[in-house]
Design a protein around this motif. Structure first.
Motif, PDB file in Angstrom:
ATOM      1  N   LEU A  82      12.155 -10.558  24.594  1.00  0.00           N
ATOM      2  CA  LEU A  82      13.374  -9.810  24.897  1.00  0.00           C
ATOM      3  C   LEU A  82      14.220  -9.557  23.645  1.00  0.00           C
ATOM      4  O   LEU A  82      14.681  -8.438  23.413  1.00  0.00           O
ATOM      5  N   PHE A  83      14.414 -10.598  22.826  1.00  0.00           N
ATOM      6  CA  PHE A  83      15.192 -10.408  21.604  1.00  0.00           C
ATOM      7  C   PHE A  83      14.439  -9.537  20.596  1.00  0.00           C
ATOM      8  O   PHE A  83      15.051  -8.756  19.851  1.00  0.00           O
ATOM      9  N   GLY A  84      13.101  -9.693  20.543  1.00  0.00           N
ATOM     10  CA  GLY A  84      12.318  -8.843  19.663  1.00  0.00           C
ATOM     11  C   GLY A  84      12.444  -7.381  20.054  1.00  0.00           C
ATOM     12  O   GLY A  84      12.626  -6.499  19.207  1.00  0.00           O
ATOM     13  N   HIS A  85      12.359  -7.106  21.348  1.00  0.00           N
ATOM     14  CA  HIS A  85      12.539  -5.740  21.856  1.00  0.00           C
ATOM     15  C   HIS A  85      13.918  -5.210  21.469  1.00  0.00           C
ATOM     16  O   HIS A  85      14.049  -4.084  20.964  1.00  0.00           O
ATOM     17  N   TYR A  86      14.922  -6.050  21.668  1.00  0.00           N
ATOM     18  CA  TYR A  86      16.297  -5.634  21.373  1.00  0.00           C
ATOM     19  C   TYR A  86      16.489  -5.389  19.879  1.00  0.00           C
ATOM     20  O   TYR A  86      17.110  -4.403  19.461  1.00  0.00           O
ATOM     21  N   GLY A  87      15.931  -6.273  19.054  1.00  0.00           N
ATOM     22  CA  GLY A  87      16.079  -6.138  17.608  1.00  0.00           C
ATOM     23  C   GLY A  87      15.349  -4.932  17.046  1.00  0.00           C
ATOM     24  O   GLY A  87      15.830  -4.282  16.116  1.00  0.00           O
ATOM     25  N   GLY A 117      18.589  -2.809  16.639  1.00  0.00           N
ATOM     26  CA  GLY A 117      19.072  -3.263  15.345  1.00  0.00           C
ATOM     27  C   GLY A 117      19.044  -4.763  15.162  1.00  0.00           C
ATOM     28  O   GLY A 117      19.171  -5.530  16.115  1.00  0.00           O
ATOM     29  N   ARG A 118      18.873  -5.164  13.898  1.00  0.00           N
ATOM     30  CA  ARG A 118      18.789  -6.590  13.551  1.00  0.00           C
ATOM     31  C   ARG A 118      20.143  -7.278  13.746  1.00  0.00           C
ATOM     32  O   ARG A 118      20.218  -8.409  14.211  1.00  0.00           O
ATOM     33  N   GLY A 140      15.223 -12.258  13.555  1.00  0.00           N
ATOM     34  CA  GLY A 140      16.217 -11.249  13.223  1.00  0.00           C
ATOM     35  C   GLY A 140      16.817 -11.448  11.847  1.00  0.00           C
ATOM     36  O   GLY A 140      16.985 -10.498  11.077  1.00  0.00           O
ATOM     37  N   ALA A 141      17.145 -12.715  11.513  1.00  0.00           N
ATOM     38  CA  ALA A 141      17.775 -13.000  10.225  1.00  0.00           C
ATOM     39  C   ALA A 141      16.836 -12.710   9.061  1.00  0.00           C
ATOM     40  O   ALA A 141      17.229 -12.092   8.062  1.00  0.00           O
TER      41      ALA A 141
END
Length: 459
Positions: free
Chosen positions: A80-85, A89-90, A142-143
């Motif tokens: 989910l976070f990978g999709h969002y990033g 955006g990161r 993300g970081a």
């Protein structure tokens, strides 16, 4: 005029690189402070206050199982976070991950114990650990994507290592908060309410994280990729880069070293069932000292990977730290605090850091920009989920009362690290690949002479 404009662009680029690295360091330190506070408590405190007494093995396995639950949530959060990033955006994914982590950790401090509410205590603990795992899944991917995409060519390893440097600092801070409390308070006071203080401090994380992450600039690489977005980054990365995802998962298994030293090692050294019974306050110094030693080595090893490549460091770090795990556990079995600290430094503070300093840049370079956060997040978090169950597996393979703990657990650790080293050997080298070609399997590395010149200019 052209020379001045070029110099200004170079100065602006370096400034963005440094801001991204600083933001990654601070954010990772704050978020992983939360993560490691829980890890310490799961090994040292939770078995006696959140689970029924009477059987030390069951209580310990159950407590370490809640530690593993956070890792079960990580693959879900990774998708989910990978999709969002990759889609939005990161920067945005980093802010959201930080807020979720801070709130869930703060809530742990407010939980009632098993003696107060019975089975509701471990149920609520498991639920909050799940939220923690979900949140932390988006942090490092993300970081490090943010930093790698801002970093100058030939210096990606060095700059990206600051996100890992922050995770080590977070662990130092977490243990350092426990240390004065365990030293000043009586065992009864510490077990009753003192352990809650480090969790309450997560309120600071919520505020600081929001302020820091909102000020970070989005990367130009993502902005360009945003013009041709991928509708389903998970599907795309598995279709295009599935073998690299598998390699990165296997390389992530080297994190068994942290498990052996700081989680299983803490339980082995301090839980009465094993008969060693090192002081909890003394044992809390071991990860602190090992991580303090690690801090200067992380950027140095990362910079070395910029010069000689990622693969050699991943292989040497995995095999070296795996072999040293035997000696480390043997020193714990003898109750020799000084020798244990020395071997913890060698195993975790130096050899493991060879891999730890390198992998963030390496994983980012294996995947193209349009699926970079997703590929990194899935690989890292699936690998960490596997390693998270190892403390419980080690406890079952060598339960309290066993006489061969160093041999059994050390052998398992070395075998796992051999898998990680083989995965690194089978992967392609990436450190001389230009940013725009990262993740492309047919990318042509820059010739060594040209790479050295560009890397020197980037300093």
């Amino acid at each position: 005029m052209a020379t001045r404009m070029s110099a200004q662009r170079t100065s602006d680029s370096r400034s963005r690189s440094r801001r991204a690295a600083a933001s990654g360091w601070i954010g990772s330190a704050l978020e992983y402070y939360d993560w490691f506070v829980y890890a310490q408590a799961a090994a040292l405190i939770f078995p006696s206050i959140f689970f029924p007494g009477g059987n030390s093995t069951v209580a310990l396995v159950s407590s370490l199982g809640t530690y593993a639950v956070g890792y079960v949530a990580r693959p879900i959060g990774a998708v989910l976070f990978g999709h969002y990033g990759d889609r939005h955006g990161r920067k945005n994914v980093l802010v959201l991950a930080m807020l979720l982590m801070g709130v869930s950790t703060f809530a742990v401090a407010l939980l009632p114990t098993y003696h107060q509410v019975g089975l509701w205590a471990p149920v609520l603990l498991v639920l909050l650990r799940f939220v923690q795992g979900f949140a932390v899944a988006g942090e490092l991917s993300g970081a490090s994507a943010m930093i790698a995409e801002h970093a100058p060519f030939g210096r990606r390893g060095y700059y990206t290592s600051f996100s890992l440097h922050g995770t080590q600092a977070g662990q130092i801070i977490a243990a350092a908060v426990f240390l004065p409390l365990s030293a000043v308070l009586s065992d009864q006071a510490f077990d009753s309410w003192g352990w809650r203080i480090p969790f309450l401090l997560s309120a600071v994380v919520v505020f600081a994280g929001y302020v820091i992450r909102r000020r970070v600039e989005e990367t130009e690489v993502f902005t360009k990729a945003e013009n041709a977005p991928v509708r389903a980054p998970f599907v795309q990365v598995m279709r295009e880069s599935g073998t690299d995802v598998l390699r990165a998962i296997c390389m992530t298994l080297v994190n068994v070293i942290g498990v052996v030293v700081s989680v299983f090692g803490a339980a082995y050294a301090t839980q009465s069932g094993y008969g060693i019974e090192m002081s909890k306050s003394v044992y809390l110094w071991i990860p602190v000292v090992a991580n303090l030693v690690a801090l200067p080595f992380i950027p140095w090893f990362a910079s070395l990977s910029d010069r000689i490549g990622r693969r050699p460091l991943m292989i040497v770090g995995a095999l070296g730290s795996g072999a040293l795990s035997f000696a480390y556990l043997w020193s714990v079995s003898r109750g020799d605090v000084a020798l244990t600290i020395v071997l913890a430094i060698l195993t975790w503070g130096i050899f493991y850091q060879i891999c730890n300093a390198t992998f963030a840049a390496y994983y980012q370079e294996l995947f193209p920009a349009r699926t970079r956060v997703t590929g990194f997040a899935i690989a890292q978090n699936v690998g960490l989920t596997i390693t998270a169950f190892l403390p419980s597996i080690f406890t079952l393979a060598a339960p309290p009362g066993s006489a061969n703990v160093p041999l059994v657990v050390g052998g398992l650790c070395l075998g796992i690290n051999v898998i990680a080293a083989f995965a690194a050997w089978s992967a392609r080298e990436t450190h001389r690949v230009p940013l725009e070609s990262l993740g492309e399997k047919d990318a042509v590395p820059v010739p060594r002479e040209e790479f050295d010149r560009l890397r020197s200019e980037a300093r």
